[in-house]
Design an enzyme around this catalytic site. Structure first.
Site, PDB file in Angstrom:
ATOM      1  N   SER A 110     -35.935  -0.295  -2.219  1.00 27.43           N
ATOM      2  CA  SER A 110     -34.908  -1.265  -2.601  1.00 27.43           C
ATOM      3  C   SER A 110     -34.323  -0.853  -3.948  1.00 27.43           C
ATOM      4  CB  SER A 110     -35.497  -2.668  -2.696  1.00 27.43           C
ATOM      5  OG  SER A 110     -34.513  -3.613  -3.063  1.00 27.43           O
ATOM      6  N   HIS A 114     -26.888  -2.219 -12.055  1.00 27.73           N
ATOM      7  CA  HIS A 114     -25.889  -2.934 -12.848  1.00 27.73           C
ATOM      8  C   HIS A 114     -25.416  -1.968 -13.934  1.00 27.73           C
ATOM      9  CE1 HIS A 114     -26.827  -6.717 -10.880  1.00 27.73           C
ATOM     10  NE2 HIS A 114     -28.111  -6.478 -11.080  1.00 27.73           N
ATOM     11  N   HIS A 124     -26.061  -2.093  -4.315  1.00 24.12           N
ATOM     12  CA  HIS A 124     -27.369  -2.405  -3.735  1.00 24.12           C
ATOM     13  C   HIS A 124     -27.584  -1.507  -2.518  1.00 24.12           C
ATOM     14  CE1 HIS A 124     -29.004  -4.430  -0.077  1.00 24.12           C
ATOM     15  NE2 HIS A 124     -30.080  -4.516  -0.846  1.00 24.12           N
ATOM     16  N   ASN A 126     -30.983  -0.739   0.455  1.00 27.16           N
ATOM     17  CA  ASN A 126     -32.390  -0.749   0.839  1.00 27.16           C
ATOM     18  C   ASN A 126     -32.537  -0.290   2.279  1.00 27.16           C
ATOM     19  OD1 ASN A 126     -33.254  -3.130   2.791  1.00 27.16           O
ATOM     20  ND2 ASN A 126     -31.676  -3.948   1.448  1.00 27.16           N
ATOM     21  N   THR A 127     -33.676   0.294   2.562  1.00 29.35           N
ATOM     22  CA  THR A 127     -34.068   0.587   3.944  1.00 29.35           C
ATOM     23  C   THR A 127     -35.550   0.295   4.069  1.00 29.35           C
ATOM     24  OG1 THR A 127     -34.482   2.939   3.475  1.00 29.35           O
ATOM     25  CG2 THR A 127     -32.297   2.367   4.315  1.00 29.35           C
ATOM     26  N   ARG A 128     -35.968  -0.115   5.255  1.00 26.12           N
ATOM     27  CA  ARG A 128     -37.357  -0.547   5.423  1.00 26.12           C
ATOM     28  C   ARG A 128     -37.780  -0.450   6.885  1.00 26.12           C
ATOM     29  NH1 ARG A 128     -33.844  -4.470   4.624  1.00 26.12           N
ATOM     30  NH2 ARG A 128     -33.561  -6.043   6.249  1.00 26.12           N
ATOM     31  N   HIS A 158     -17.178   2.939   2.054  1.00 28.83           N
ATOM     32  CA  HIS A 158     -17.263   2.602   3.475  1.00 28.83           C
ATOM     33  C   HIS A 158     -17.178   3.847   4.361  1.00 28.83           C
ATOM     34  CE1 HIS A 158     -17.328  -1.839   3.896  1.00 28.83           C
ATOM     35  NE2 HIS A 158     -16.898  -1.799   2.638  1.00 28.83           N
ATOM     36  N   HIS A 188     -21.925 -21.347  -1.027  1.00 26.45           N
ATOM     37  CA  HIS A 188     -21.588 -22.404  -1.979  1.00 26.45           C
ATOM     38  C   HIS A 188     -20.444 -22.010  -2.909  1.00 26.45           C
ATOM     39  CE1 HIS A 188     -24.597 -20.038  -4.294  1.00 26.45           C
ATOM     40  NE2 HIS A 188     -23.890 -20.395  -5.335  1.00 26.45           N
ATOM     41  N   GLY A 271     -46.623 -12.788  -1.650  1.00 29.99           N
ATOM     42  CA  GLY A 271     -47.492 -12.443  -2.768  1.00 29.99           C
ATOM     43  C   GLY A 271     -47.244 -11.100  -3.402  1.00 29.99           C
TER      44      GLY A 271
END
Length: 288
Positions: A110, A114, A124, A126-128, A158, A188, A271
């Site tokens: 991840s 900034h 940003h 990430n791969t998982r 892109h 929001h 955790g």
């Protein structure tokens, strides 16, 4: 070693290798653009642990560099038993048998960056890979988060992601771009947090090798997608108004990650090291 033990090891090793490549590239970028009284930034590396001896990883954070104000590159491999809330979340996503055997294993990388110059976009990636005794899947993606948008930068980012997708399935880019537009939306605020990219989750076509290969392609596409955009903007003069725009945009980014991001919720609920989970937060932000 059974077949999935071998696959877990391969995936974990790959995520660590990608981490090493990105850290090296970012430090090289710092070296190339240091000067004017600013020293090249270097990553501080620390080990992370999941509660209950459930694995861990490396947290690598660079602060106050010539290019990056703060960038974190985390890699982890964790395992254990999912709590009740996480079990319910998995069951809601269609994972069978969690109540009977809630063990899990997860590994991934991840990254959130900034930037110093408001004209260079935050980013940003990430791969998982996720495994339970009942299912496995891959997920990840990348999205660009400029506070001052340049259409040519968006197009380049892109294009690199589309090339990675098209090499595996001509339908992936449109599908995963739309998913990113939906996922990285801030309800929001009624707006997207950036200019998008791709996002995918629960990827299991039944062909583990193909899905792993695609995930590797997404990881490899990141540096060619992001570094040229960054280098293009590093010399842009920034005003106080530009900085104000950047800090307010970072507030939007922080809101999204704390309220909506799946990875943040999963990491805290299972955790994992809280500092590593919250690495994505910007060093300084403002709210209007």
């Amino acid at each position: 070693m059974n077949s999935f033990d071998e696959r877990k090891e391969r995936a974990s090793t790959w995520f660590r290798a990608l981490r090493d490549d990105i850290v090296a590239a970012f430090e090289a970028l710092e070296t190339a653009h240091a000067g004017g009284g600013r020293e090249p930034g270097r990553f501080e590396v620390s080990e992370t642990r999941r509660a209950g001896d459930g694995g861990g990883g490396l947290m690598s954070v660079l602060r106050g560099g010539a290019v990056f104000e703060k960038v974190g590159v985390n890699v982890s491999t964790v395992h254990g038993v999912l709590g009740e809330r996480a079990q319910k979340a998995m069951a809601a996503r269609g994972v069978p048998g969690m109540a009977q055997d809630p063990r899990f294993w997860a590994s991934g990388i991840s990254l959130v960056a900034h930037m110093q110059n408001p004209h260079t976009p935050a980013v940003h990636m990430n791969t998982r890979m996720f495994w339970t005794p009942h299912a496995w899947w891959f997920g990840g993606g990348a999205d660009l988060n400029p506070c001052i948008e340049y259409p040519e930068d968006t197009a380049h980012f892109h294009a690199m992601l589309q090339a990675a997708c098209d090499a595996h399935d001509p339908g992936y880019y449109a599908r995963f771009k739309d998913w990113a537009d939906e996922y990285f939306f801030v309800p929001h605020r009624g707006r997207a947090r950036g200019v998008g990219g791709i996002f995918y989750d629960d990827l299991n076509t039944g062909d583990w090798e193909a899905d792993f290969a695609f995930t590797q392609s997404v990881g490899r596409a990141f540096l060619p997608a992001f570094v040229p955009v960054t280098e293009r903007r590093l010399g842009s003069a920034a005003t106080e108004a530009d900085r104000e725009t950047q800090l307010v945009h970072r507030g939007l980014y922080a809101e999204y990650n704390l309220v909506y991001d799946r990875g943040t919720k999963f990491g805290l609920e299972t955790g994992h090291d809280a500092s590593a989970v919250l690495m994505s937060l910007p060093p300084v932000a403002k709210w209007p």
